[in-house]
Design a protein around this motif. Structure first.
Motif, PDB file in Angstrom:
ATOM      1  N   GLY A 253       0.795  -1.224   0.000  1.00 37.57           N
ATOM      2  CA  GLY A 253       0.000   0.000   0.000  1.00 37.57           C
ATOM      3  C   GLY A 253       0.825   1.270   0.000  1.00 37.57           C
ATOM      4  O   GLY A 253       0.281   2.359  -0.187  1.00 37.57           O
ATOM      5  N   MET A 254       2.119   1.139   0.195  1.00 37.69           N
ATOM      6  CA  MET A 254       2.947   2.344   0.235  1.00 37.69           C
ATOM      7  C   MET A 254       3.325   2.809  -1.163  1.00 37.69           C
ATOM      8  O   MET A 254       3.706   2.019  -2.006  1.00 37.69           O
ATOM      9  CB  MET A 254       4.227   2.099   1.063  1.00 37.69           C
ATOM     10  N   VAL A 255       3.200   4.101  -1.397  1.00 36.78           N
ATOM     11  CA  VAL A 255       3.671   4.702  -2.641  1.00 36.78           C
ATOM     12  C   VAL A 255       4.764   5.687  -2.239  1.00 36.78           C
ATOM     13  O   VAL A 255       4.486   6.737  -1.666  1.00 36.78           O
ATOM     14  CB  VAL A 255       2.528   5.441  -3.373  1.00 36.78           C
TER      15      VAL A 255
ATOM     16  N   MET B 134      -1.517   8.312 -12.487  1.00 40.73           N
ATOM     17  CA  MET B 134      -1.381   8.357 -11.036  1.00 40.73           C
ATOM     18  C   MET B 134      -2.533   7.634 -10.352  1.00 40.73           C
ATOM     19  O   MET B 134      -2.341   6.929  -9.367  1.00 40.73           O
ATOM     20  CB  MET B 134      -1.290   9.803 -10.557  1.00 40.73           C
ATOM     21  N   SER B 135      -3.746   7.804 -10.892  1.00 44.74           N
ATOM     22  CA  SER B 135      -4.891   7.079 -10.319  1.00 44.74           C
ATOM     23  C   SER B 135      -4.673   5.577 -10.417  1.00 44.74           C
ATOM     24  O   SER B 135      -5.042   4.826  -9.517  1.00 44.74           O
ATOM     25  CB  SER B 135      -6.183   7.453 -11.045  1.00 44.74           C
TER      26      SER B 135
ATOM     27  N   PHE C 237      -2.580   4.314  -7.578  1.00 46.97           N
ATOM     28  CA  PHE C 237      -3.314   4.117  -6.326  1.00 46.97           C
ATOM     29  C   PHE C 237      -4.059   2.792  -6.353  1.00 46.97           C
ATOM     30  O   PHE C 237      -4.086   2.058  -5.381  1.00 46.97           O
ATOM     31  CB  PHE C 237      -4.358   5.210  -6.086  1.00 46.97           C
ATOM     32  N   ASP C 238      -4.705   2.551  -7.505  1.00 50.79           N
ATOM     33  CA  ASP C 238      -5.478   1.308  -7.614  1.00 50.79           C
ATOM     34  C   ASP C 238      -4.567   0.116  -7.378  1.00 50.79           C
ATOM     35  O   ASP C 238      -4.926  -0.815  -6.672  1.00 50.79           O
ATOM     36  CB  ASP C 238      -6.119   1.189  -9.007  1.00 50.79           C
TER      37      ASP C 238
ATOM     38  N   LEU D  90      -3.486  -0.017  -3.610  1.00 47.44           N
ATOM     39  CA  LEU D  90      -4.518  -0.331  -2.621  1.00 47.44           C
ATOM     40  C   LEU D  90      -5.263  -1.620  -2.922  1.00 47.44           C
ATOM     41  O   LEU D  90      -5.469  -2.434  -2.040  1.00 47.44           O
ATOM     42  CB  LEU D  90      -5.489   0.836  -2.499  1.00 47.44           C
ATOM     43  N   ASP D  91      -5.638  -1.822  -4.184  1.00 44.08           N
ATOM     44  CA  ASP D  91      -6.418  -3.016  -4.508  1.00 44.08           C
ATOM     45  C   ASP D  91      -5.551  -4.267  -4.506  1.00 44.08           C
ATOM     46  O   ASP D  91      -5.977  -5.326  -4.082  1.00 44.08           O
ATOM     47  CB  ASP D  91      -7.091  -2.885  -5.881  1.00 44.08           C
TER      48      ASP D  91
ATOM     49  N   VAL E 291       0.637  12.130  -5.092  1.00 38.39           N
ATOM     50  CA  VAL E 291       0.597  10.685  -5.252  1.00 38.39           C
ATOM     51  C   VAL E 291       1.195   9.915  -4.095  1.00 38.39           C
ATOM     52  O   VAL E 291       0.677   8.889  -3.674  1.00 38.39           O
ATOM     53  CB  VAL E 291       1.390  10.274  -6.519  1.00 38.39           C
ATOM     54  N   ALA E 292       2.294  10.427  -3.583  1.00 39.86           N
ATOM     55  CA  ALA E 292       3.069   9.617  -2.652  1.00 39.86           C
ATOM     56  C   ALA E 292       2.401   9.526  -1.286  1.00 39.86           C
ATOM     57  O   ALA E 292       1.793  10.476  -0.820  1.00 39.86           O
ATOM     58  CB  ALA E 292       4.466  10.213  -2.512  1.00 39.86           C
ATOM     59  N   SER E 293       2.514   8.362  -0.658  1.00 36.23           N
ATOM     60  CA  SER E 293       2.137   8.265   0.755  1.00 36.23           C
ATOM     61  C   SER E 293       3.355   8.618   1.600  1.00 36.23           C
ATOM     62  O   SER E 293       3.225   9.146   2.689  1.00 36.23           O
ATOM     63  CB  SER E 293       1.643   6.862   1.085  1.00 36.23           C
TER      64      SER E 293
END
Lengths: 124, 281
Positions: free
Chosen positions: B34-36, B174-175, B178-179, B182-183, B201-203
């Motif tokens: 989950g980390m970006v 970028m979306s 995330f997908d 997370l997914d 974008v980044a976490s």
């Protein structure tokens, strides 16, 4: 409601805080009604092109503060509030006013002078 | 974030020496599902070398890199099938058409998602019949992204992935990141000079300077805990503050909190771009 939200990634403020403060303003200002359903985290993240974890964090904060409510298996909604606990918009500005007063004090500006300036700028 | 699980990518005291130059200096960092992680640094700071060490493309001089539990120098094909990498200048498949190149590439990855591939081909407006060597730089990069992401890798490493994409393609891309994160519970490590993209974008932010990892923390905490301050006269530096850079009276510090404010004459927050500039002045 998505179109009411926006963030500025290059401001120094964390995005989750920009977002949570904006939602509070929309609630207090009446643009978000009590019990209104919020778009999903994913929808908000996609609309703003920000990391969904950031959006989750903002929502979580507002749930903790009682602005939003989340029940199992249901979308997040604006919390119902007692008449007595309704916050006025002006109350939300206290932190900004405090910062302004701090600057005014450093400049030796009195409360009357400050009120005067606010009134003048307001009516400009 | 719950870190009881195994990291997807972990660097432990990694150093990399090239002849007389220490390209990476005792670097430790772990990426969890989950980390970006946005990797920022000047040219030559060691970003690309770090990525190549992670993938086992270059040997490490000291320390360890592990991917999904395996050492980067000895990756099994099972793990390799779950890695995606886009280098700064994608290469390969010259002489193939886009269609044929994808056909061959797809055959290496059992988890390839053909629908995802088709969606992205359409979105990037890549023509299947076009020769790979005749693609523009941006199109070549788009193709490399499809090739690295259509099998939903567990670890995705992107070296300046969006530089040649137009703003709309960048946003959509970028979306997708995330997908993926997370997914599919993947981790993403990407470098970029476009700080505004990175902020969205980044976490997490990882900032390298001359081979060292100077900052590694959640991006929201970066904004809250890094400040440009001027201490009051005769005020000594509080122990908890970490000085990242000093410019005369002004200090760029990490670990700032509200309690520090009374000790300062001035406190300014910084966005990523300012942080980057202040760190390198």
């Amino acid at each position: 409601m998505l179109e009411l939200l926006n963030v500025n990634p290059s401001s120094g403020d964390p995005i989750y805080r920009q977002l949570s403060e904006q939602i509070v303003r929309l609630i207090v200002g009446g643009q978000l009604q009590q019990q209104q359903v919020l778009p999903s985290v994913r929808q908000i993240a996609e609309h703003l092109t920000v990391n969904p974890m950031t959006v989750s964090r903002a929502i979580q904060l507002l749930v903790e503060q009682g602005w939003l409510e989340r029940r199992r298996g249901q979308p997040t909604r604006v919390a119902a509030r007692e008449e007595s606990e309704t916050t006025s918009g002006a109350q939300l500005l206290v932190p900004q006013v405090e910062a302004l007063i701090a600057q005014a004090t450093q400049l030796g500006v009195s409360v009357e002078e400050l009120q005067d300036v606010i009134a003048k700028v307001w009516h400009k | 974030m719950d870190h009881n699980e195994q990291p997807i990518l972990a660097f432990q005291h990694l150093s990399k020496q090239f002849d007389d130059q220490l390209a990476i200096n005792d670097l430790s960092m772990a990426l969890y599902p989950g980390m970006v992680v946005g990797l920022l640094g000047q040219n030559g700071a060691g970003k690309s070398t770090l990525m190549r060490c992670a993938l086992g493309i270059v040997d490490v001089s000291q320390g360890q890199v592990s991917l999904l539990g395996e050492s980067s120098g000895e990756l099994s094909s099972k793990v390799k099938e779950r890695l995606g990498y886009v280098p700064q200048q994608p290469f390969g498949y010259e002489g193939f058409t886009v269609e044929k190149a994808l056909q061959l590439h797809r055959s290496f990855y059992p988890d390839w998602d053909i629908k995802l591939e088709q969606d992205w081909l359409a979105r990037f407006e890549l023509e299947g019949k076009k020769q790979v060597q005749r693609l523009s730089v941006g199109q070549r990069q788009s193709l490399a992204l499809i090739m690295a992401m259509a099998y939903r890798p567990k670890l995705l490493i992107l070296d300046e992935p969006v530089a040649s994409l137009d703003p709309i393609a960048r946003r959509e891309f970028m979306s997708d990141l995330f997908d993926l994160a997370l997914d599919s519970g993947s981790a993403v490590l990407f470098s970029s000079h476009i700080t505004s993209d990175l902020e969205r974008v980044a976490s997490h932010l990882a900032l390298m300077k001359k081979g060292k990892l100077v900052i590694f923390k959640e991006i929201d905490r970066v904004r809250e805990e890094i400040r440009l301050i001027t201490l009051k006269a005769n005020q000594s530096l509080p122990n908890e503050l970490l000085v990242l850079n000093q410019l005369g009276e002004q200090l760029l510090v990490d670990n700032y909190h509200e309690g520090i404010a009374p000790l300062c004459d001035a406190v300014a927050s910084v966005n990523l771009e300012q942080l980057f500039m202040e760190l390198h002045r």
